[in-house]
Design an enzyme around this catalytic site. Structure first.
Site, PDB file in Angstrom:
ATOM      1  N   THR A  12     -42.402  36.910  14.851  1.00 53.55           N
ATOM      2  CA  THR A  12     -42.917  38.156  15.425  1.00 53.55           C
ATOM      3  C   THR A  12     -41.942  38.621  16.493  1.00 53.55           C
ATOM      4  OG1 THR A  12     -44.564  39.082  16.931  1.00 53.55           O
ATOM      5  CG2 THR A  12     -44.374  36.711  16.941  1.00 53.55           C
ATOM      6  N   HIS A  52     -41.656  51.847  16.817  1.00 58.99           N
ATOM      7  CA  HIS A  52     -41.412  50.966  15.678  1.00 58.99           C
ATOM      8  C   HIS A  52     -39.959  50.669  15.385  1.00 58.99           C
ATOM      9  CE1 HIS A  52     -45.637  51.566  15.182  1.00 58.99           C
ATOM     10  NE2 HIS A  52     -45.617  50.470  14.456  1.00 58.99           N
ATOM     11  N   MET A  96     -42.490  47.140  23.078  1.00 62.81           N
ATOM     12  CA  MET A  96     -43.613  46.467  22.431  1.00 62.81           C
ATOM     13  C   MET A  96     -43.894  45.096  23.061  1.00 62.81           C
ATOM     14  SD  MET A  96     -43.344  47.262  18.402  1.00 62.81           S
ATOM     15  CE  MET A  96     -44.019  48.771  17.732  1.00 62.81           C
ATOM     16  N   ARG A 127     -10.444  40.563  -3.142  1.00 65.49           N
ATOM     17  CA  ARG A 127      -9.816  41.206  -1.981  1.00 65.49           C
ATOM     18  C   ARG A 127      -9.999  40.325  -0.752  1.00 65.49           C
ATOM     19  NH1 ARG A 127      -9.528  46.855  -3.474  1.00 65.49           N
ATOM     20  NH2 ARG A 127      -9.057  46.625  -5.684  1.00 65.49           N
ATOM     21  N   ASP A 144     -11.281  26.628  26.752  1.00 64.54           N
ATOM     22  CA  ASP A 144     -10.930  25.266  27.161  1.00 64.54           C
ATOM     23  C   ASP A 144      -9.564  25.211  27.855  1.00 64.54           C
ATOM     24  OD1 ASP A 144      -9.635  25.720  24.757  1.00 64.54           O
ATOM     25  OD2 ASP A 144      -9.778  23.633  24.098  1.00 64.54           O
ATOM     26  N   GLY A 145      -8.649  26.120  27.498  1.00 64.42           N
ATOM     27  CA  GLY A 145      -7.366  26.180  28.199  1.00 64.42           C
ATOM     28  C   GLY A 145      -7.577  26.506  29.673  1.00 64.42           C
ATOM     29  N   ASP A 151     -15.247  31.549  19.899  1.00 66.06           N
ATOM     30  CA  ASP A 151     -15.211  30.520  18.848  1.00 66.06           C
ATOM     31  C   ASP A 151     -16.302  29.456  18.968  1.00 66.06           C
ATOM     32  OD1 ASP A 151     -12.923  31.800  18.199  1.00 66.06           O
ATOM     33  OD2 ASP A 151     -11.566  30.238  18.888  1.00 66.06           O
TER      34      ASP A 151
HETATM   35  P1  ADP Z   1      -8.423  29.929  26.810  1.00 67.66           P
HETATM   36  O1  ADP Z   1      -8.954  29.737  28.181  1.00 67.66           O
HETATM   37  O2  ADP Z   1      -9.061  31.103  26.147  1.00 67.66           O
HETATM   38  O3  ADP Z   1      -8.458  28.663  26.006  1.00 67.66           O
HETATM   39  P2  ADP Z   1      -5.510  29.663  27.220  1.00 67.66           P
HETATM   40  O4  ADP Z   1      -5.436  28.344  26.539  1.00 67.66           O
HETATM   41  O5  ADP Z   1      -4.481  30.661  26.889  1.00 67.66           O
HETATM   42  O6  ADP Z   1      -6.903  30.407  26.954  1.00 67.66           O
HETATM   43  O7  ADP Z   1      -5.490  29.401  28.780  1.00 67.66           O
HETATM   44  C1  ADP Z   1      -5.534  30.471  29.704  1.00 67.66           C
HETATM   45  C2  ADP Z   1      -4.710  30.155  30.919  1.00 67.66           C
HETATM   46  O8  ADP Z   1      -5.181  28.969  31.560  1.00 67.66           O
HETATM   47  C3  ADP Z   1      -3.253  29.854  30.641  1.00 67.66           C
HETATM   48  O9  ADP Z   1      -2.485  31.030  30.508  1.00 67.66           O
HETATM   49  C4  ADP Z   1      -2.842  29.080  31.877  1.00 67.66           C
HETATM   50  O10 ADP Z   1      -2.578  29.936  32.953  1.00 67.66           O
HETATM   51  C5  ADP Z   1      -4.097  28.278  32.178  1.00 67.66           C
HETATM   52  N1  ADP Z   1      -3.957  26.940  31.600  1.00 67.66           N
HETATM   53  C6  ADP Z   1      -4.239  26.547  30.335  1.00 67.66           C
HETATM   54  N2  ADP Z   1      -3.968  25.241  30.177  1.00 67.66           N
HETATM   55  C7  ADP Z   1      -3.471  24.790  31.350  1.00 67.66           C
HETATM   56  C8  ADP Z   1      -3.005  23.523  31.824  1.00 67.66           C
HETATM   57  N3  ADP Z   1      -2.975  22.450  31.037  1.00 67.66           N
HETATM   58  N4  ADP Z   1      -2.581  23.449  33.094  1.00 67.66           N
HETATM   59  C9  ADP Z   1      -2.619  24.529  33.890  1.00 67.66           C
HETATM   60  N5  ADP Z   1      -3.041  25.732  33.507  1.00 67.66           N
HETATM   61  C10 ADP Z   1      -3.476  25.874  32.254  1.00 67.66           C
END
Ligand code: ADP
Length: 744
Positions: free
Chosen positions: A518, A650, A562, A279, A105-106, A152
């Protein structure tokens, strides 16, 4: 000519390579120009050699690799406007205005921002003389297709993200292994899995592995005294004979007040209150690593192809969309909406609005959580006064299929928990004839979640003549009010034969439910059957090994899988392993096909090809057998390549079920119990088979089954996956020169 950039960004996920391969090859096959942007957004900001035009061969031999071969990075520069300005300039140097972004999502948030800013960035580049007004005019719009690459499964817009299935495999493998050592020492283990705000991995691994307690961020335990409750469940479990205790904790688990529940805290509680040696195992990055599962390879491949198709068609020009999976269909949703909904879920988890979080996760998630809660109990709920107590029989029939035990365990426990008596019928329909029937209890099925084969026993016995009388007598003797049959084609036929004898044997007037299990995936009424995913993974792992075995030789393998006359395993296996040709009964095999294939192979090997893999469904053609094909290739390829046959046999039916099959089986089981409760006691009770149809679970009445079955060929009349054949073909050979590639 459209130019398409592809990048992987953020955390890596198994399956990213398959997506890159699909994007590059689908682009080339459609006359577009693909570019790989190395090292994620950082490569886009850096430009230069980090943005490279890709040829067909550049993505050969990467399908089976974990991680991402084009690299990923976290880029601080891309978070800044001046970084994105430079990125735009670098893309335009190559004329790229279509991007496929594979990330979490980043990364997709960054992509969305980039697209929104695009016109402004272009204006600024014109102003400072970095690009001409004409260039800005031609590339006014940036089109973005996002593929969710994240183990995730924490993003809205797809049932499952790329990498999550593989991560679940790593987790269930680990938990299965830990269970056996835990059982040996009567020890308790706390297993921490990834997922900061998303409990998907924890919940599904709990569902799939037979854990005893699961903690997820979205739905913390109800009471302030959850520690007491957890301990009493584990303690009671011990008393009634469970030797292992496993608690699965998501890394972001929290209590209802938002205090983090760490795996160490759980361990301490168990040790203090139960006086047990507990553990902690933190699975960490193993969850991310390793070769992608068959499911992830195919999900990535189909998503990558869909992304390119949408770009080529131009229907979403200038927009940003996420390619996702609903049921087993590839869909797309506006990126804006996906990000918005994802933010809402994250906020709900952060602000302790747990009902809202569960609501937003969707009904499948909620139902699975409910099922986990029941399955992890140490004992069923006490029946309420006046509660209906039914007598439900369960049997497994047909060839063994991985996941049958998981289904029986789920059915038995869910049934007992609802106050019913569960009657186990051993050895399929022959056991129903010879009265191998007894009540099963909660602990009978303990530990069955991950066992391959069928503990109840299964065979292909088809009731005939005097059998019907014996079956009717046994149904009456044990007062069986409803029957669940878990099985394959012969199980379906046997159940239908009982159904058709109802007028002669009133005892058969009970609701029957069929649950598809199956490896062949050849049953009507369901797009997927329990066991097929496990078999597919066995095939793909075997083909990976076969390929490695041939590094030095110039060789063609004919791999027989199969499925009898149903080509599901062959086609999906070919797609996931990158085989160049697949032979299916559905398509037929002719001497002309084989002549063309030999010619293509010869051209390929003359051009430097080192290895060929052809997958043949066992029932593809009665005359042109695997041996025949192999000899033909050996003879015709003399001097260029040798040929070997490999009949997987198998090993495809064995092995512990994959988490996918365990989850599918458990969810189907829950629906079947509900169906039987509804039907039993109805004056005109119905019988049906359950199945996955277009993303939801549906029942098909027995009356409709014969209409859906191609009895002569032992498969459904309609098979959704046949539509994927052009994709398998396209990815195996470039359309331009028709030649087979050197390395798939
Ligand atoms: P993921 O995509 O796995 O959620 P990250 O959140 O680390 O990983 O985002 C990956 C890259 O995407 C960041 O290092 C950045 O370069 C870019 N990015 C993330 N959020 C933003 C944002 N709000 N604006 C611009 N670039 C972003």
């Amino acid at each position: 000519m459209k130019k398409i950039g592809v990048l992987t960004s953020g955390g890596d996920a198994p399956g990213m390579n398959a997506a890159v391969r699909a994007v590059v090859r689908a682009a080339l096959a459609n006359g577009a120009v693909p570019y790989a942007i190395y090292e994620g957004y950082q490569g886009m900001v850096d430009g230069g050699h980090r943005i490279r035009q890709m040829a067909w061969q550049d993505v050969g031999g990467i399908l089976y690799k974990g991680g991402t071969v084009i690299g990923t990075a976290r880029s601080e520069a891309f978070r800044q406007r001046h970084g994105r300005l430079q990125a735009a300039a670098n893309l335009l140097q190559h004329g790229i205005d279509n991007l496929v972004v594979i990330g979490g999502d980043g990364s997709l948030t960054g992509a969305n921002l980039f697209r929104q800013e695009w016109p402004g960035l272009l204006a600024e580049l014109v102003q400072n003389g970095q690009i001409s007004p004409e260039t800005a005019e031609v590339h006014q719009q940036l089109t973005i297709m996002g593929l969710v690459g994240s183990i995730d499964n924490d993003m809205w817009g797809t049932d499952i993200s790329i990498g999550a299935d593989t991560a679940l495999r790593r987790i269930t493998d680990a938990v299965d292994a830990i269970s056996s050592t835990a059982a040996s020492h009567q020890r308790t283990f706390v297993v921490e899995v990834m997922g900061r705000r998303a409990g998907y991995l924890a919940m599904m691994s709990g569902l799939a592995s037979g854990a005893d307690w699961v903690l997820i961020p979205e739905n913390p335990p109800n009471l302030d005294d959850w520690e007491d409750k957890m301990c009493s469940v584990l303690k009671y479990g011990r008393e009634i004979g469970r030797r292992d205790s496993i608690v699965i904790v998501a890394e972001g688990a929290q209590d209802r007040r938002g205090n983090r529940i760490s795996s160490e805290h759980v361990r301490q509680v168990l040790q203090d209150r139960l006086g047990e040696d507990a553990r902690v195992t933190i699975l960490g990055h193993v969850q991310r690593g390793g070769s992608p599962s068959a499911f992830d390879r195919n999900l990535s491949t189909l998503s990558g192809v869909a992304a390119v198709d949408l770009i080529i068609s131009g229907e979403l020009a200038g927009q940003a969309h996420v390619i996702g999976l609903k049921g087993n269909k590839i869909v797309h949703t506006s990126l804006e909406e996906c990000l918005q909904k994802t933010r809402e879920i994250n906020e709900a988890v952060d602000t302790l609005q747990f009902n809202r979080a569960m609501e937003l996760r969707g009904s499948g998630f909620r139902e699975s959580f409910q099922t986990v809660r029941t399955l992890v109990r140490a004992q069923p709920h006490q029946p309420q006064p006046g509660q209906r107590q039914l007598r439900i029989g369960v049997l497994t029939a047909g060839a063994p299929s991985p996941g049958m035990n998981t289904v029986v365990r789920a059915v038995v426990r869910l049934g007992l928990d609802r106050g019913h008596k569960m009657i186990g019928i051993y050895n399929g329909f022959s056991g129903l004839v010879s009265d191998q029937i007894e009540e099963v209890n909660w602990m009978t099925v303990n530990g069955w979640a991950y066992l391959g084969g069928s503990e109840l026993g299964t065979n292909r016995h088809m009731p005939a003549n005097g059998d019907f009388y014996a079956i009717a007598r046994n149904i009456e003797k044990h007062n069986i009010e409803g029957l669940l049959i878990v099985g394959g084609w012969s199980g379906y036929e046997a159940a239908l034969s009982l159904y058709n004898q109802r007028t002669h044997f009133p005892a058969f007037n009970i609701p029957l439910v069929l649950l598809p299990a199956t490896i062949d995936n050849d049953l009507p009424g369901s797009e997927l059957s329990v066991g097929a995913d496990t078999a597919l993974n066995s095939i793909v792992e075997a083909v990976d090994k076969i390929k490695q075995s041939a590094v030095a030789a110039r060789r063609v393998f004919v791999v027989e899988v199969m499925g009898r006359r149903c080509g599901y395993l062959a086609l999906m296996g070919a797609l996931a392993s990158g085989a160049e040709r697949v032979y299916l009964h559905e398509e037929g095999v002719s001497i002309d096909n084989m002549r063309d294939d030999v010619a293509l192979l010869k051209d390929g090997f003359r051009g430097g090809k080192r290895l060929g893999v052809m997958i043949r469904s066992e029932g593809a053609n009665d005359t042109y057998t695997t041996e025949f094909m192999c000899k033909l290739l050996e003879e015709e390829g003399r001097g260029l390549f040798t040929a070997r046959q490999c009949i997987l046999g198998h090993l495809q039916q064995g092995g512990n079920p994959s988490p996918f099959d365990r989850i599918l089986g458990t969810r189907l089981a829950a629906k079947c119990i509900a169906y039987l409760e509804e039907q039993i006691g109805q004056p005109e009770s119905q019988s049906a088979c359950i199945g996955l149809q277009r993303g939801s679970y549906k029942f098909t009445d027995f009356q409709d089954l014969p209409r859906l079955m191609d009895v002569a060929n032992g498969r459904p009349k309609e098979q959704w996956w046949l539509n994927l054949r052009p994709i398998a073909r396209m990815l195996a050979k470039p359309a331009a020169n028709g030649q087979l590639s050197v390395d798939n």
